[in-house]
Design an enzyme around this catalytic site. Structure first.
Site, PDB file in Angstrom:
ATOM      1  N   LYS A 108       0.656  -1.111   0.359  1.00  0.00           N
ATOM      2  CA  LYS A 108      -0.167  -0.366   0.160  1.00  0.00           C
ATOM      3  C   LYS A 108       0.874   1.212   0.097  1.00  0.00           C
ATOM      4  CE  LYS A 108      -1.757  -1.504   3.704  1.00  0.00           C
ATOM      5  NZ  LYS A 108      -1.555  -1.997   4.101  1.00  0.00           N
TER       6      LYS A 108
ATOM      7  N   ARG B 240      -9.169   1.408   9.274  1.00  0.00           N
ATOM      8  CA  ARG B 240      -9.008  -0.404   9.800  1.00  0.00           C
ATOM      9  C   ARG B 240      -9.810  -0.740  10.263  1.00  0.00           C
ATOM     10  NH1 ARG B 240      -2.935   0.152   9.474  1.00  0.00           N
ATOM     11  NH2 ARG B 240      -2.523  -1.418   9.985  1.00  0.00           N
TER      12      ARG B 240
ATOM     13  N   ARG C 133      11.972  -5.891   4.218  1.00  0.00           N
ATOM     14  CA  ARG C 133      11.141  -3.697   3.541  1.00  0.00           C
ATOM     15  C   ARG C 133      12.260  -3.180   4.784  1.00  0.00           C
ATOM     16  NH1 ARG C 133       5.530  -1.523   4.677  1.00  0.00           N
ATOM     17  NH2 ARG C 133       5.776  -3.192   6.873  1.00  0.00           N
TER      18      ARG C 133
ATOM     19  N   ARG D 119      11.328  -1.820  10.409  1.00  0.00           N
ATOM     20  CA  ARG D 119      10.643  -1.975  10.725  1.00  0.00           C
ATOM     21  C   ARG D 119      10.302  -2.756  12.206  1.00  0.00           C
ATOM     22  NH1 ARG D 119       5.628   0.030   8.058  1.00  0.00           N
ATOM     23  NH2 ARG D 119       4.441  -1.059   9.121  1.00  0.00           N
TER      24      ARG D 119
ATOM     25  N   ARG E 283      -0.002  -9.128  13.060  1.00  0.00           N
ATOM     26  CA  ARG E 283      -0.445  -7.848  12.109  1.00  0.00           C
ATOM     27  C   ARG E 283      -1.785  -9.075  11.088  1.00  0.00           C
ATOM     28  NH1 ARG E 283       4.668  -5.567   9.929  1.00  0.00           N
ATOM     29  NH2 ARG E 283       3.388  -4.113   9.109  1.00  0.00           N
TER      30      ARG E 283
HETATM   31  P1  AP5 Z   1       4.798  -1.583   1.629  1.00  0.00           P
HETATM   32  O1  AP5 Z   1       4.653  -1.417   0.414  1.00  0.00           O
HETATM   33  O2  AP5 Z   1       6.062  -1.177   3.042  1.00  0.00           O
HETATM   34  O3  AP5 Z   1       3.931  -2.312   2.152  1.00  0.00           O
HETATM   35  P2  AP5 Z   1       2.584  -1.450   2.622  1.00  0.00           P
HETATM   36  O4  AP5 Z   1       1.572  -2.653   2.423  1.00  0.00           O
HETATM   37  O5  AP5 Z   1       2.364  -0.081   3.392  1.00  0.00           O
HETATM   38  O6  AP5 Z   1       2.486  -2.621   4.468  1.00  0.00           O
HETATM   39  P3  AP5 Z   1       2.705  -1.680   5.869  1.00  0.00           P
HETATM   40  O7  AP5 Z   1       3.592  -3.168   6.990  1.00  0.00           O
HETATM   41  O8  AP5 Z   1       3.150  -0.370   5.908  1.00  0.00           O
HETATM   42  O9  AP5 Z   1       1.215  -1.834   5.984  1.00  0.00           O
HETATM   43  P4  AP5 Z   1       0.115  -1.693   8.112  1.00  0.00           P
HETATM   44  O10 AP5 Z   1      -0.906  -1.763   7.081  1.00  0.00           O
HETATM   45  O11 AP5 Z   1       0.349  -3.434   8.199  1.00  0.00           O
HETATM   46  O12 AP5 Z   1       1.393  -0.420   8.316  1.00  0.00           O
HETATM   47  P5  AP5 Z   1       1.496   0.581   9.203  1.00  0.00           P
HETATM   48  O13 AP5 Z   1       1.880   1.293   9.067  1.00  0.00           O
HETATM   49  O14 AP5 Z   1       0.212   1.140   7.991  1.00  0.00           O
HETATM   50  O15 AP5 Z   1       5.607  -2.716   0.852  1.00  0.00           O
HETATM   51  C1  AP5 Z   1       6.243  -3.635   1.647  1.00  0.00           C
HETATM   52  C2  AP5 Z   1       7.725  -4.571   0.830  1.00  0.00           C
HETATM   53  O16 AP5 Z   1       7.570  -4.641  -0.395  1.00  0.00           O
HETATM   54  C3  AP5 Z   1       8.469  -3.172   1.152  1.00  0.00           C
HETATM   55  O17 AP5 Z   1       9.560  -3.627   1.773  1.00  0.00           O
HETATM   56  C4  AP5 Z   1       8.531  -3.129  -0.617  1.00  0.00           C
HETATM   57  O18 AP5 Z   1       9.435  -2.603  -1.295  1.00  0.00           O
HETATM   58  C5  AP5 Z   1       8.055  -4.021  -0.947  1.00  0.00           C
HETATM   59  N1  AP5 Z   1       7.484  -3.895  -1.999  1.00  0.00           N
HETATM   60  C6  AP5 Z   1       6.411  -3.205  -2.056  1.00  0.00           C
HETATM   61  N2  AP5 Z   1       5.449  -3.713  -3.306  1.00  0.00           N
HETATM   62  C7  AP5 Z   1       6.600  -5.103  -3.871  1.00  0.00           C
HETATM   63  C8  AP5 Z   1       5.881  -5.224  -4.898  1.00  0.00           C
HETATM   64  N3  AP5 Z   1       5.492  -5.031  -6.024  1.00  0.00           N
HETATM   65  N4  AP5 Z   1       7.074  -6.570  -5.345  1.00  0.00           N
HETATM   66  C9  AP5 Z   1       7.624  -6.797  -4.451  1.00  0.00           C
HETATM   67  N5  AP5 Z   1       8.753  -5.957  -3.436  1.00  0.00           N
HETATM   68  C10 AP5 Z   1       7.241  -4.817  -3.126  1.00  0.00           C
HETATM   69  O19 AP5 Z   1       0.359   0.089   9.925  1.00  0.00           O
HETATM   70  C11 AP5 Z   1       1.479  -0.389  11.712  1.00  0.00           C
HETATM   71  C12 AP5 Z   1       0.922  -0.008  12.549  1.00  0.00           C
HETATM   72  O20 AP5 Z   1       0.223   0.394  13.409  1.00  0.00           O
HETATM   73  C13 AP5 Z   1      -0.334  -1.464  12.750  1.00  0.00           C
HETATM   74  O21 AP5 Z   1       0.339  -2.639  13.050  1.00  0.00           O
HETATM   75  C14 AP5 Z   1      -1.521  -0.257  13.589  1.00  0.00           C
HETATM   76  O22 AP5 Z   1      -0.289  -1.065  15.466  1.00  0.00           O
HETATM   77  C15 AP5 Z   1      -0.970   1.118  13.790  1.00  0.00           C
HETATM   78  N6  AP5 Z   1      -2.106   1.207  13.061  1.00  0.00           N
HETATM   79  C16 AP5 Z   1      -1.759   1.799  11.925  1.00  0.00           C
HETATM   80  N7  AP5 Z   1      -3.083   2.554  11.518  1.00  0.00           N
HETATM   81  C17 AP5 Z   1      -4.475   1.768  12.526  1.00  0.00           C
HETATM   82  C18 AP5 Z   1      -5.595   2.006  12.459  1.00  0.00           C
HETATM   83  N8  AP5 Z   1      -5.810   2.917  11.708  1.00  0.00           N
HETATM   84  N9  AP5 Z   1      -6.191   1.289  13.348  1.00  0.00           N
HETATM   85  C19 AP5 Z   1      -5.757   0.819  14.644  1.00  0.00           C
HETATM   86  N10 AP5 Z   1      -3.961   0.599  14.226  1.00  0.00           N
HETATM   87  C20 AP5 Z   1      -3.384   0.925  13.590  1.00  0.00           C
END
Ligand code: AP5
Length: 261
Positions: A50, A129, A168, A201, A212
């Protein structure tokens, strides 16, 4: 749709409680002319890509990339005494891979509502979420007479998700995302964009990844039906290179727009 814009995300990342002299609540560039800005939500399991797609979409569409995870990570860099008790608790949930309670998340988004209402539009990543968060956002947008352009749902197998998460690396300055094999930086451990340090991370440890993925299935997957019922869902296969997925996304958005008009 409006022309691409540059946006530094400072108001989103720091929020209104930022204590700098300027109070850092103004974007360096804000659209005041966007007649029909993009307002997108990106759904999908942790690690599906994402954030990677949000960066590409922001460059093309101009709407600002608003990630709730980035807000928490930015807060974790602040001094201990600058973190509210609710934020300290939120960071503990995040380290374990659990979802932060809805009340804390909504309070944080509500404080940044100007970013949601911005005339440049938004690309929400990691929010909403839960059904409760989705209802709160819907209510706010209805009150403000705003509507979503679409909800993009990225789909990928669990094995590939785990592979993406474990490789990542993220820039500690500009938050750009890399992957040790799929998208390596040119200099080892150094961000190509700003020269910042790349780090792994805390919630990309195997124990936290499992928590997660479980939280996603339990609390976030139901949003697929929620937005499908509202006629907003665009499912996208997230296999292939980031550029291929981006092209697929743009094609689907264009197709959806032409059907709507
Ligand atoms: P990346 O683009 O970083 O993936 P992502 O989907 O953004 O993954 P996240 O881990 O950031 O999502 P998340 O939803 O768990 O984390 P968030 O920060 O929102 O890609 C991942 C890897 O793959 C990278 O290395 C990239 O280079 C690689 N890649 C990408 N595309 C590729 C491709 N096509 N081919 C190959 N490789 C590829 O949340 C973190 C934490 O915050 C949560 O766990 C929770 O505790 C809290 N939180 C945040 N928002 C909320 C909410 N709304 N409610 C409750 N808790 C929340």
């Amino acid at each position: 749709m409006n022309a691409p814009l540059k946006n530094d995300r400072v108001p989103w990342l720091q929020g209104p409680s930022a204590d700098s002299v300027e109070r850092a609540v103004k974007c360096s560039t804000v659209s005041s002319e966007g007649k029909n800005p993009w307002r997108l939500i990106l759904l999908g399991a942790p690690g599906v890509g994402k954030g990677t797609q949000a960066e590409l979409l922001t460059e093309r569409l101009g709407a600002c990339h608003l990630s709730t995870g980035d807000v928490f990570r930015a807060a974790s860099k602040r001094r201990d005494c600058d973190q509210s008790p609710a934020m300290k608790a939120a960071l503990e949930y995040m380290r374990r891979g659990e979802l932060v309670p809805d009340s804390t998340v909504w309070e944080m988004v509500r404080e940044r509502r100007e970013c949601i209402l911005c005339t440049g539009g938004f690309i929400l990543d990691g929010f909403p979420r839960t059904l409760s968060q989705a209802e709160s956002l819907k209510e706010l947008m209805e009150t403000e007479h705003l509507s979503l352009s679409a909800v993009v749902n990225y789909e990928l197998s669990v094995d590939e998700i785990v592979q993406r998460l474990s490789g990542r690396r993220t820039c500690d300055k500009c938050k750009s995302v890399f992957h040790v094999t799929e998208k390596p930086s040119k200099g080892k451990g150094v961000c190509d964009r700003c020269g910042g340090r790349l780090f792994q991370r805390e919630d990309d440890r195997p124990e936290a990844i499992a928590v997660r993925l479980e939280a996603y299935e339990r609390s976030t997957a139901p949003l697929i039906h929620f937005y499908k019922n509202l006629g907003l869902l665009l499912p996208i296969v997230a296999k292939g290179s980031p550029d291929e997925i981006f092209t697929r996304t743009m094609d689907k958005l264009a197709d959806d727009k032409s059907k709507a008009s």
